[in-house]
Design a protein around this motif. Structure first.
Motif, PDB file in Angstrom:
ATOM      1  N   PRO A 181      32.637 -28.775 -10.804  1.00  0.00           N
ATOM      2  CA  PRO A 181      31.687 -29.006  -9.705  1.00  0.00           C
ATOM      3  C   PRO A 181      30.253 -28.795 -10.163  1.00  0.00           C
ATOM      4  O   PRO A 181      29.981 -28.006 -11.080  1.00  0.00           O
ATOM      5  N   ASP A 182      29.330 -29.513  -9.533  1.00  0.00           N
ATOM      6  CA  ASP A 182      27.926 -29.431  -9.931  1.00  0.00           C
ATOM      7  C   ASP A 182      27.360 -28.025  -9.795  1.00  0.00           C
ATOM      8  O   ASP A 182      26.396 -27.669 -10.474  1.00  0.00           O
ATOM      9  N   THR A 183      27.938 -27.213  -8.910  1.00  0.00           N
ATOM     10  CA  THR A 183      27.426 -25.854  -8.704  1.00  0.00           C
ATOM     11  C   THR A 183      27.553 -24.994  -9.952  1.00  0.00           C
ATOM     12  O   THR A 183      26.892 -23.958 -10.065  1.00  0.00           O
ATOM     13  N   GLN A 232      21.957 -34.081 -11.680  1.00  0.00           N
ATOM     14  CA  GLN A 232      22.771 -35.141 -11.104  1.00  0.00           C
ATOM     15  C   GLN A 232      24.217 -35.031 -11.590  1.00  0.00           C
ATOM     16  O   GLN A 232      24.488 -34.481 -12.652  1.00  0.00           O
ATOM     17  N   SER A 233      25.141 -35.556 -10.815  1.00  0.00           N
ATOM     18  CA  SER A 233      26.554 -35.496 -11.184  1.00  0.00           C
ATOM     19  C   SER A 233      26.820 -36.364 -12.407  1.00  0.00           C
ATOM     20  O   SER A 233      26.392 -37.518 -12.475  1.00  0.00           O
ATOM     21  N   LEU A 234      27.522 -35.783 -13.378  1.00  0.00           N
ATOM     22  CA  LEU A 234      27.934 -36.510 -14.577  1.00  0.00           C
ATOM     23  C   LEU A 234      29.323 -36.053 -14.989  1.00  0.00           C
ATOM     24  O   LEU A 234      29.739 -34.936 -14.653  1.00  0.00           O
ATOM     25  N   MET A 235      30.019 -36.902 -15.741  1.00  0.00           N
ATOM     26  CA  MET A 235      31.268 -36.475 -16.337  1.00  0.00           C
ATOM     27  C   MET A 235      30.965 -35.302 -17.269  1.00  0.00           C
ATOM     28  O   MET A 235      30.047 -35.356 -18.081  1.00  0.00           O
ATOM     29  N   ALA A 236      31.727 -34.223 -17.129  1.00  0.00           N
ATOM     30  CA  ALA A 236      31.479 -33.020 -17.923  1.00  0.00           C
ATOM     31  C   ALA A 236      32.550 -32.869 -19.005  1.00  0.00           C
ATOM     32  O   ALA A 236      33.691 -33.295 -18.838  1.00  0.00           O
ATOM     33  N   ASN A 247      28.592 -43.812 -21.482  1.00  0.00           N
ATOM     34  CA  ASN A 247      27.172 -43.936 -21.800  1.00  0.00           C
ATOM     35  C   ASN A 247      26.467 -42.585 -21.923  1.00  0.00           C
ATOM     36  O   ASN A 247      25.582 -42.413 -22.748  1.00  0.00           O
ATOM     37  N   TYR A 248      26.864 -41.650 -21.063  1.00  0.00           N
ATOM     38  CA  TYR A 248      26.299 -40.301 -21.109  1.00  0.00           C
ATOM     39  C   TYR A 248      27.237 -39.344 -20.393  1.00  0.00           C
ATOM     40  O   TYR A 248      28.058 -39.742 -19.564  1.00  0.00           O
ATOM     41  N   ALA A 249      27.091 -38.057 -20.743  1.00  0.00           N
ATOM     42  CA  ALA A 249      27.978 -37.032 -20.199  1.00  0.00           C
ATOM     43  C   ALA A 249      27.260 -35.683 -20.274  1.00  0.00           C
ATOM     44  O   ALA A 249      26.175 -35.576 -20.862  1.00  0.00           O
TER      45      ALA A 249
END
Length: 305
Positions: free
Chosen positions: A91-93, A153-157, A256-258
């Motif tokens: 989660p972004d938190t 911002q939300s991204l694949m982690a 493309n980015y993570a």
């Protein structure tokens, strides 16, 4: 000689950094090529490739705030290499720790109290100032600048990676991405330390002014409240020409980015940075810019620069 320079690896690397500077400028960031800082562990001078900055101000005098966003960028050439990334649900938190605010810790108040006492300020005045600061920082038990403490911002982690050209695999200490992330973490620590020193220095200078001695608490309040009304967000990024691959149950797929999360033994994310393929940097910068702008505009902010 000119042709030798144009065809050299250092020239191409240098130019790729300039491209990053221009991309951020195109999206309303004040960006500069090069930042020099002191590594806190080695006390040696280090260089960071690119720094981009925005300052947002509130348009409401009844609720004044300043939000400073600093993007730190390392640009790395890794031609022929691939980064294999293991995705995790996150989660972004969990990516909250790059936000600096003067009101977020009793430790800062304790440090201030100790320094004020050394200047001969009474405990009564110090306690009154700290109480006023806490009430200002946490009206109704909620951080005053909560809406400006924006997560990325939300991204694949991912928390694990491999760096390879399929002929060999780089160990962690030799990994270009890992070393770039260490540079970013070192730069971030140095910047935060510098911010803290600057805050303390200005508060102590104000505390010694003769003209505020008659009403020391009110005299200190302007300087202290400015710090309580400001928040800093630091956003570290590694840009590379290596290809990025998410490795899941269905096999590898290009991305493309993570976001890399440096995870400790207990599952906590101790530090993070974004990893971006250079071919998609334009889309990434647009997404980052839009993310912060949308949130800050919604809270009544306006871009200063």
């Amino acid at each position: 000689m000119e042709q030798r320079i144009l065809s050299s690896a250092p020239y191409k690397s240098f130019q790729s950094e300039r491209v990053v500077v221009d991309l951020f400028r195109d999206h309303a960031w004040a960006s500069t090529h090069g930042l020099y800082y002191e590594d806190l562990q080695t006390q040696k001078q280090r260089e960071l490739d690119v720094v981009a900055r925005q300052i947002w101000l509130s348009g409401d005098k009844a609720h004044e705030w300043v939000c400073r966003i600093t993007v730190l960028v390392e640009v790395k050439t890794m031609a022929g290499f691939h980064l294999l990334l293991s995705p995790v649900e996150s989660p972004d938190t969990r990516f909250f720790d790059h936000i600096r605010w003067f009101g977020d810790s009793t430790g800062k108040y304790k440090a201030l109290s100790k320094r004020f006492r050394a200047l001969g300020i009474s405990l009564e005045d110090i306690d009154a100032l700290i109480k006023r600061a806490h009430q200002h920082a946490y009206p109704e038990d909620r951080a005053r600048l909560w809406e400006q403490m924006i997560r990325p911002q939300s991204l694949m982690a991912f928390t694990s990676f491999r760096e390879t050209n399929f002929g060999s695999e780089k160990e962690l200490d030799n990994s270009v991405f890992w070393r770039a992330s260490r540079n970013l973490r070192s730069a971030q620590a140095s910047i935060v330390e510098s911010m803290g020193r600057s805050d303390m220095r200005e508060l102590l200078i104000t505390a010694e002014f003769d003209h505020i001695k008659d009403d020391w608490v009110d005299g200190m309040w302007f300087t202290l409240s400015r710090r309580l009304n400001a928040v800093d967000i630091i956003h570290p990024v590694v840009v590379t020409d290596a290809q990025l691959w998410i490795v899941g149950d269905e096999g590898p797929r290009q991305c493309n980015y993570a976001r890399f999360g440096e995870q400790s033994y207990n599952g906590a994310i101790e530090w993070w940075c974004d990893l971006v393929n250079s071919e998609h940097l334009g889309d990434y910068v647009a997404a980052v810019s839009s993310h912060y702008a949308k949130r800050l505009l919604a809270s009544g902010g306006k871009l200063s620069y």
